[in-house]
Scaffold this motif. Structure first.
Motif, mmCIF file in Angstrom:
data_model
loop_
_atom_site.group_PDB
_atom_site.id
_atom_site.type_symbol
_atom_site.label_atom_id
_atom_site.label_comp_id
_atom_site.label_asym_id
_atom_site.label_seq_id
_atom_site.Cartn_x
_atom_site.Cartn_y
_atom_site.Cartn_z
ATOM 1 N N LYS A 1 -11.855 -4.744 -3.433
ATOM 2 C CA LYS A 1 -13.164 -4.659 -2.742
ATOM 3 C C LYS A 1 -14.269 -4.261 -3.715
ATOM 4 O O LYS A 1 -15.058 -3.347 -3.453
ATOM 5 C CB LYS A 1 -13.095 -3.698 -1.556
ATOM 6 C CG LYS A 1 -12.109 -4.179 -0.495
ATOM 7 C CD LYS A 1 -12.230 -3.448 0.791
ATOM 8 C CE LYS A 1 -11.228 -3.917 1.826
ATOM 9 N NZ LYS A 1 -9.815 -3.587 1.494
ATOM 10 N N VAL B 1 -12.617 -12.514 4.534
ATOM 11 C CA VAL B 1 -11.852 -11.513 5.287
ATOM 12 C C VAL B 1 -12.432 -11.432 6.696
ATOM 13 O O VAL B 1 -13.641 -11.256 6.869
ATOM 14 C CB VAL B 1 -11.959 -10.107 4.632
ATOM 15 C CG1 VAL B 1 -11.342 -9.040 5.556
ATOM 16 C CG2 VAL B 1 -11.280 -10.085 3.276
ATOM 17 N N LYS C 1 -0.351 -8.411 -1.195
ATOM 18 C CA LYS C 1 -1.679 -7.839 -1.449
ATOM 19 C C LYS C 1 -1.561 -6.347 -1.749
ATOM 20 O O LYS C 1 -1.594 -5.516 -0.835
ATOM 21 C CB LYS C 1 -2.573 -8.066 -0.217
ATOM 22 C CG LYS C 1 -3.984 -7.495 -0.354
ATOM 23 C CD LYS C 1 -4.856 -7.834 0.835
ATOM 24 C CE LYS C 1 -4.573 -7.004 2.057
ATOM 25 N NZ LYS C 1 -4.927 -5.588 1.950
ATOM 26 N N SER D 1 0.486 -4.348 6.440
ATOM 27 C CA SER D 1 0.937 -3.428 5.383
ATOM 28 C C SER D 1 1.866 -2.389 5.992
ATOM 29 O O SER D 1 3.089 -2.546 5.976
ATOM 30 C CB SER D 1 -0.265 -2.744 4.711
ATOM 31 O OG SER D 1 -1.212 -3.681 4.257
ATOM 32 N N ARG D 2 1.298 -1.355 6.626
ATOM 33 C CA ARG D 2 2.122 -0.242 7.129
ATOM 34 C C ARG D 2 3.188 -0.684 8.122
ATOM 35 O O ARG D 2 4.292 -0.152 8.128
ATOM 36 C CB ARG D 2 1.217 0.818 7.782
ATOM 37 C CG ARG D 2 0.421 1.625 6.785
ATOM 38 C CD ARG D 2 -0.668 2.424 7.466
ATOM 39 N NE ARG D 2 -1.705 1.570 8.038
ATOM 40 C CZ ARG D 2 -2.754 2.004 8.717
ATOM 41 N NH1 ARG D 2 -2.896 3.297 8.933
ATOM 42 N NH2 ARG D 2 -3.665 1.167 9.183
ATOM 43 N N ASP E 1 -6.374 -6.222 -3.743
ATOM 44 C CA ASP E 1 -7.366 -5.772 -2.767
ATOM 45 C C ASP E 1 -8.150 -4.645 -3.417
ATOM 46 O O ASP E 1 -7.758 -3.480 -3.374
ATOM 47 C CB ASP E 1 -6.637 -5.306 -1.495
ATOM 48 C CG ASP E 1 -7.607 -4.991 -0.374
ATOM 49 O OD1 ASP E 1 -8.828 -5.156 -0.576
ATOM 50 O OD2 ASP E 1 -7.139 -4.586 0.698
ATOM 51 N N THR F 1 -15.128 -7.187 9.044
ATOM 52 C CA THR F 1 -13.961 -6.365 8.735
ATOM 53 C C THR F 1 -13.328 -5.779 10.010
ATOM 54 O O THR F 1 -13.944 -5.763 11.077
ATOM 55 C CB THR F 1 -14.349 -5.219 7.776
ATOM 56 O OG1 THR F 1 -15.370 -4.436 8.385
ATOM 57 C CG2 THR F 1 -14.837 -5.775 6.453
ATOM 58 N N SER F 2 -12.117 -5.286 9.848
ATOM 59 C CA SER F 2 -11.390 -4.729 10.999
ATOM 60 C C SER F 2 -11.848 -3.309 11.322
ATOM 61 O O SER F 2 -11.464 -2.755 12.343
ATOM 62 C CB SER F 2 -9.888 -4.723 10.705
ATOM 63 O OG SER F 2 -9.601 -3.806 9.669
ATOM 64 N N GLN G 1 -3.061 -1.571 13.034
ATOM 65 C CA GLN G 1 -4.407 -1.507 13.623
ATOM 66 C C GLN G 1 -4.504 -2.195 14.995
ATOM 67 O O GLN G 1 -5.579 -2.235 15.611
ATOM 68 C CB GLN G 1 -5.437 -2.108 12.662
ATOM 69 C CG GLN G 1 -5.546 -1.341 11.349
ATOM 70 C CD GLN G 1 -6.550 -1.975 10.391
ATOM 71 O OE1 GLN G 1 -7.701 -2.220 10.738
ATOM 72 N NE2 GLN G 1 -6.108 -2.259 9.175
ATOM 73 N N PRO H 1 -6.540 -9.067 8.013
ATOM 74 C CA PRO H 1 -5.789 -7.806 8.120
ATOM 75 C C PRO H 1 -5.990 -7.230 9.517
ATOM 76 O O PRO H 1 -6.942 -7.587 10.217
ATOM 77 C CB PRO H 1 -6.447 -6.913 7.081
ATOM 78 C CG PRO H 1 -7.827 -7.441 6.946
ATOM 79 C CD PRO H 1 -7.873 -8.854 7.429
ATOM 80 N N ASN I 1 -3.111 -2.962 -2.554
ATOM 81 C CA ASN I 1 -4.445 -2.384 -2.437
ATOM 82 C C ASN I 1 -4.628 -1.395 -3.591
ATOM 83 O O ASN I 1 -3.861 -0.430 -3.719
ATOM 84 C CB ASN I 1 -4.577 -1.689 -1.078
ATOM 85 C CG ASN I 1 -5.973 -1.164 -0.854
ATOM 86 O OD1 ASN I 1 -6.519 -0.474 -1.706
ATOM 87 N ND2 ASN I 1 -6.550 -1.490 0.282
ATOM 88 N N ASP J 1 0.857 -1.192 0.000
ATOM 89 C CA ASP J 1 0.000 0.000 0.000
ATOM 90 C C ASP J 1 0.894 1.243 0.000
ATOM 91 O O ASP J 1 0.990 1.966 1.000
ATOM 92 C CB ASP J 1 -0.891 0.015 1.262
ATOM 93 C CG ASP J 1 -1.801 -1.217 1.372
ATOM 94 O OD1 ASP J 1 -1.828 -2.037 0.442
ATOM 95 O OD2 ASP J 1 -2.482 -1.337 2.399
HETATM 96 O O1 LIG Z 1 -9.702 -6.487 2.653
HETATM 97 C C1 LIG Z 1 -8.743 -6.055 3.324
HETATM 98 O O2 LIG Z 1 -7.596 -6.378 3.060
HETATM 99 C C2 LIG Z 1 -9.047 -5.281 4.537
HETATM 100 C C3 LIG Z 1 -10.200 -5.610 5.211
HETATM 101 C C4 LIG Z 1 -10.410 -5.134 6.518
HETATM 102 O O3 LIG Z 1 -11.372 -5.491 7.185
HETATM 103 N N1 LIG Z 1 -9.498 -4.287 7.030
HETATM 104 C C5 LIG Z 1 -8.365 -3.881 6.352
HETATM 105 O O4 LIG Z 1 -7.565 -3.134 6.929
HETATM 106 N N2 LIG Z 1 -8.170 -4.326 5.070
HETATM 107 C C6 LIG Z 1 -6.993 -3.871 4.281
HETATM 108 O O5 LIG Z 1 -5.807 -4.420 4.856
HETATM 109 C C7 LIG Z 1 -4.742 -3.470 4.827
HETATM 110 C C8 LIG Z 1 -4.368 -3.164 6.263
HETATM 111 O O6 LIG Z 1 -3.254 -2.317 6.300
HETATM 112 P P1 LIG Z 1 -2.408 -1.995 7.632
HETATM 113 O O7 LIG Z 1 -3.403 -1.566 8.655
HETATM 114 O O8 LIG Z 1 -1.500 -0.894 7.179
HETATM 115 O O9 LIG Z 1 -1.682 -3.251 8.008
HETATM 116 C C9 LIG Z 1 -5.255 -2.280 4.034
HETATM 117 O O10 LIG Z 1 -4.919 -2.473 2.671
HETATM 118 C C10 LIG Z 1 -6.766 -2.357 4.211
HETATM 119 O O11 LIG Z 1 -7.456 -1.803 3.118
#
Ligand SMILES: O=C(O)c1cc(=O)[nH]c(=O)n1[C@@H]1O[C@H](COP(=O)(O)O)[C@@H](O)[C@H]1O
Length: 277
Positions: free
Chosen positions: A94, A188, A59, A240-241, A92, A150-151, A217, A212, A61, A23
């Protein structure tokens, strides 16, 4: 194309179920990369080179590429081409729309001859139902990864609503299970929702879950494994981050590797605990 069998083999061989989220935010990537014709591609290539033995999936995004217009799309295509073939490539995106529109989205990300991108898997939002998901399943061997729980903070708004089949996210899993099996569908589930994993495994005992939310997070890898790991592992945990921005200096790829290694070491322990390896 990466089958379930190949994915499980790779997890056992590399002793990891890490998915690295690509990302790249142009504002956050190291300044010295701006001298390259495509700084984002250069950033991704170095992250991939530094981590490919520690993860089983990448992955990208789509938002981080689409937001840069044509240049971003080219970075995404070139990044796809650079991904190691043994790793699962997940776009990714969506997506979710009526059937004939979904046909076009599926072509955009799955038909390499036309677009230069032939990802193994795509994330899909299931809100529009059956006809919005099945066009992706027409591509033999490709995976559909459906948003279940989702998160996001906003997951409370809809996903916990009560239905005659349990919470809405439980109803989503039960219905999507009728569209294809665990060799084509993943779900997910956010790492921030570890208390729900036992429940989710009632409906999705064999499906891989894309998880994720560890790292930036705050989700716990240990809790995710405690309630979510299966005899085949059944988990792809994404960061990711937490990996790609471990440093914004010239050492960013080494720093990314160090973060990925920390997760791989924990994952190896969890795989041993669950007798997957
Ligand atoms: O589908 C996803 O990957 C996704 C679903 C979800 O519920 N939460 C979520 O954070 N994501 C994705 O997972 C990645 C999380 O990134 P970081 O929080 O930087 O590790 C991002 O690309 C989000 O768009």
């Amino acid at each position: 194309m990466l089958s379930r069998h190949q994915l499980i083999d790779q997890i056992k061989r590399k002793k990891t179920f890490l998915c690295i989220g690509l990302d790249p935010d142009i504002e956050k990537i190291p300044a010295f990369l701006h001298q390259y014709a495509d700084p984002v591609l250069e950033f991704n290539k170095r992250i991939i080179d530094a981590t490919k033995d520690l993860c089983v999936a990448y992955k990208p995004n789509a938002a981080f590429y689409e937001s840069k217009g044509i240049k971003g799309l080219q970075s995404l295509i070139d990044t796809y081409k650079y991904l190691p073939k043994e790793c699962l490539s997940i776009i990714d995106a969506k997506r979710g729309d009526i059937g004939n529109t979904s046909d076009q989205y599926a072509q955009a990300f799955f038909n390499e001859e036309v677009t230069g991108m032939g990802f193994d898997a795509i994330t899909i939002t299931p809100y529009m139902g059956n006809d919005s998901v099945t066009p992706y399943l027409k591509y033999e061997g490709k995976w559909v990864i459906i948003l279940a729980l989702t998160s996001s903070v906003g997951s409370k708004d809809f996903q916990y609503l009560n239905t005659e089949h349990g919470h809405l996210y439980e109803a989503v899993i039960q219905k999507a299970n009728t569209w294809a099996g665990a060799d084509r569908i993943m779900y997910v589930v956010g790492a921030t929702k570890s208390e729900e994993f036992t429940n989710i495994r009632k409906y999705a005992p064999d499906n891989f879950l894309l998880v994720p939310g560890v790292g930036a997070q705050g989700g716990s890898l240990e809790d995710v494994c405690k309630y979510g790991i299966t005899k085949d592992c059944g988990l792809l945990v994404n960061s990711s981050r937490g990996i790609i921005y471990a440093s914004n200096g010239e050492d960013f790829a080494d720093a990314a590797r160090a973060e990925a290694l920390k997760l791989q070491v924990q994952m190896e322990e969890e795989l041993e605990k669950a007798s997957v390896i």
